[in-house]
Design an enzyme around this catalytic site. Sequence first.
Site, PDB file in Angstrom:
ATOM      1  N   GLU A 501       0.953  -1.078   0.095  1.00  0.00           N
ATOM      2  CA  GLU A 501      -0.035  -0.195  -0.082  1.00  0.00           C
ATOM      3  C   GLU A 501       1.111   1.217   0.150  1.00  0.00           C
ATOM      4  O   GLU A 501       0.583   2.152   0.974  1.00  0.00           O
ATOM      5  CB  GLU A 501      -0.951   0.297   1.127  1.00  0.00           C
ATOM      6  CG  GLU A 501      -2.061  -1.108   1.405  1.00  0.00           C
ATOM      7  CD  GLU A 501      -2.977  -0.996   2.097  1.00  0.00           C
ATOM      8  OE1 GLU A 501      -2.869  -0.290   3.357  1.00  0.00           O
ATOM      9  OE2 GLU A 501      -4.166  -1.540   2.155  1.00  0.00           O
ATOM     10  N   GLU A 605      -6.478  -8.117  -0.093  1.00  0.00           N
ATOM     11  CA  GLU A 605      -7.360  -7.670   1.495  1.00  0.00           C
ATOM     12  C   GLU A 605      -8.572  -7.382   0.898  1.00  0.00           C
ATOM     13  O   GLU A 605      -8.992  -6.712   0.174  1.00  0.00           O
ATOM     14  CB  GLU A 605      -6.610  -6.396   2.216  1.00  0.00           C
ATOM     15  CG  GLU A 605      -5.055  -6.707   2.476  1.00  0.00           C
ATOM     16  CD  GLU A 605      -4.545  -5.607   3.210  1.00  0.00           C
ATOM     17  OE1 GLU A 605      -5.448  -4.743   3.808  1.00  0.00           O
ATOM     18  OE2 GLU A 605      -3.426  -5.521   3.388  1.00  0.00           O
TER      19      GLU A 605
END
Length: 737
Positions: A501, A605
């Site tokens: 991320e 995720e």
Amino acid sequence: MAGPHKRDTKQDNEQTVRSHTRPRRERVEQDSPHNSPGKRRSKNNSPEKCDKEAPDRRERRERREKRVSRETPDPSPRHKLPNPERRRRHDPSSYTSSERSSNPLSLDSLAKLDAYNEKQSRRPQEKERLLAAKEKDRGHERRHKEKVASGRILKEKSRHRRNAEHDREKRRVISGPLAEEGNVRKRGGYIAEENGKKRLGRKFWFFVVGVVLLLVILIPVGVYASKKTGGGQDSGGASDDGPDPANENLKGVDENDIPATAKNTYLDPFTWYDTTDFNVTYTDETVGGLPVMGLSWAWDDETQANENVPPLNKKWAYGTMPIRGVNIGGWLSVEPFITPSLFKSYKPNQGIIDEYTLTKELGPQKAAKTLEKHYAMFIQEEDFKQIQEAGFDHVRISYAYWAVTTYPGDPYVPKISWRYLLRAIEYCRKYGLRVNLDLHALPGSQNGWNHSGRQGAIGWLNGTDGDLNAQRSLDIHTQLSTFFAQPRYKNVIAIYGLANEPKMIALPTPAVLDWETKAAAIVRKSGMQQYLVVGDGFLGLSKWKGQLSGVQNVILDVHQYTIFNKNQINFPHQKKIQYACQGWTDQMKQSNNIATGFGPTICGEWSQADTDCALFLNNVNTGSRWEGTLPTSDPTTSVTTPHCPPNSGTCSCDKANADPGTYSDEYKQWLMMYAEAQMSSFETGWGWFYWTWVTESAVQWSWKAGMAAGILPKKTWQRDFNCTADVPDFADLPETY
């Protein structure tokens, strides 16, 4: 006697009376040890000699004897005087001269008389000596008992005060005989005995029983209250659950085999909290500068996760065979909402909000002890076994750069997590699970969120040390890829992540892409041929078409959540499922096709949570979008009004955080369908990884807890819903539960 020597009885009686009525001093003088008849007999040998003494000489002798008798103490009253009649017969002075001359004694009688007198003269002295000795012993004993009694009284006064009514009374009266005999009655607590030992009194045991009963009541209440504070849920995991490891494999190891230079370092197995399934034979061997200490040399890649997938040593058909994986998050890279127990004990004004501030607060030694216990207890072999049994075939393991090294100013615990990462990979191998290595935290923080290690400013490719931290990250990949290029990892590690991320909406996109290109080249140069993963950076999948085209075998990773977007969290229940089936499915299909998007795409995720109410989910000691209690300095992310579905009543996190046992059947049905819809959607790409396997309290973020609660499938492929079916309106399900 016969003949002329017979005396008149009356005359004898009168003589006896006169003997008994003599003055006391005269009798004492005669019976005194200093004036015994025996001693005079020894000087005068016969009564006749005594009678021949001159009167003046006798008078002087009697005065001298009287003076000596006055200086001699009276015998003890406990000793009886000799019988008067016997004294009269044995004492020559008690007879008249005519009597003595008319009663001559034989030599035999005189000898017996001498012996008797000698014995009688010694007896008072012996008795007096014995009496004095006994009196002395009795005095010692009496003084000893008085000391014991007084000491016990002082101890009693110091240890046990009277109750509140009588707490001013400082003295206790104890009877002397009772104290001497040791029969003083104590009032609870410890009772001091004469031998110095301590005995527990009745009151003390009443107190202990009371405390135990109180704990029996309070501990369950405290646990319940803790659950209420932490969301009222128990997902089956906690950082400090279970007993300490036994470390049986250290018993055959000699501590002297550990070199002095390695003692008390991370290479010394005698300093490890947990040695379970580690090779504790010392070695200083490294690969890529990273230790192999703890690894077993043998491995087996013939294991298979389940009957639907190939064993590790057989090729996986990526792109046609979907990945069904789960994350192990919040373990080797701490995340507050996953393990809130590490943060809940601190007050808000202490600012303990991430792993950086936590380890800084704890200090090096305590931080190492705390986090290694977390590593050892939060995830164990049993977890990987259960992951396999749940139908998973891949595991995404998040870890941080301090598993490899730390830099000046870093408070993080260095290198200990490296050992647990290697053991986790071996557990995956044992159960046929393929590994996705996820570098979750980079030097400087690549996104400024708490799960990158340090919440706040981004210091990676940004700020004063941005370039330095970018280079440090490349150096770390040099070490990691060199190590994992070893043949033993060829099959078990399937995917290798470059950076989790990176916040590309806040970083210059060209700089991030350039860094990723360099990192990929390093990995390939080291010999790793596994798939590489890059994050979409929250740019949106459509922005990635044509990017990194010069890098082979790269997968684009997207993380999909409705709850972190204030324009999606307020979707009604039906619309959330529809969005997963339509919106996300369309995005995955478009991105997965190289003609319309990037190419290979996975969802790394996702969760079934439909609120952002979990404790510490949006940072430690902050509120939620759901309730409108999330003010931030950024107006684009600040939420100060409730964002639950419109016209649904008061927004509250109480029911969202409630124990799953209180969920209605309709809500459980919706949660299951929402999860199955997302799985169906993401499998139109290369597959998915659920976030996460286990949490301490957030049930809707834990596959393990959700499966136990009946809101997630028992097997990943056994589902009742897919996106080809119609979505019910859930009209009977309140939007705020």
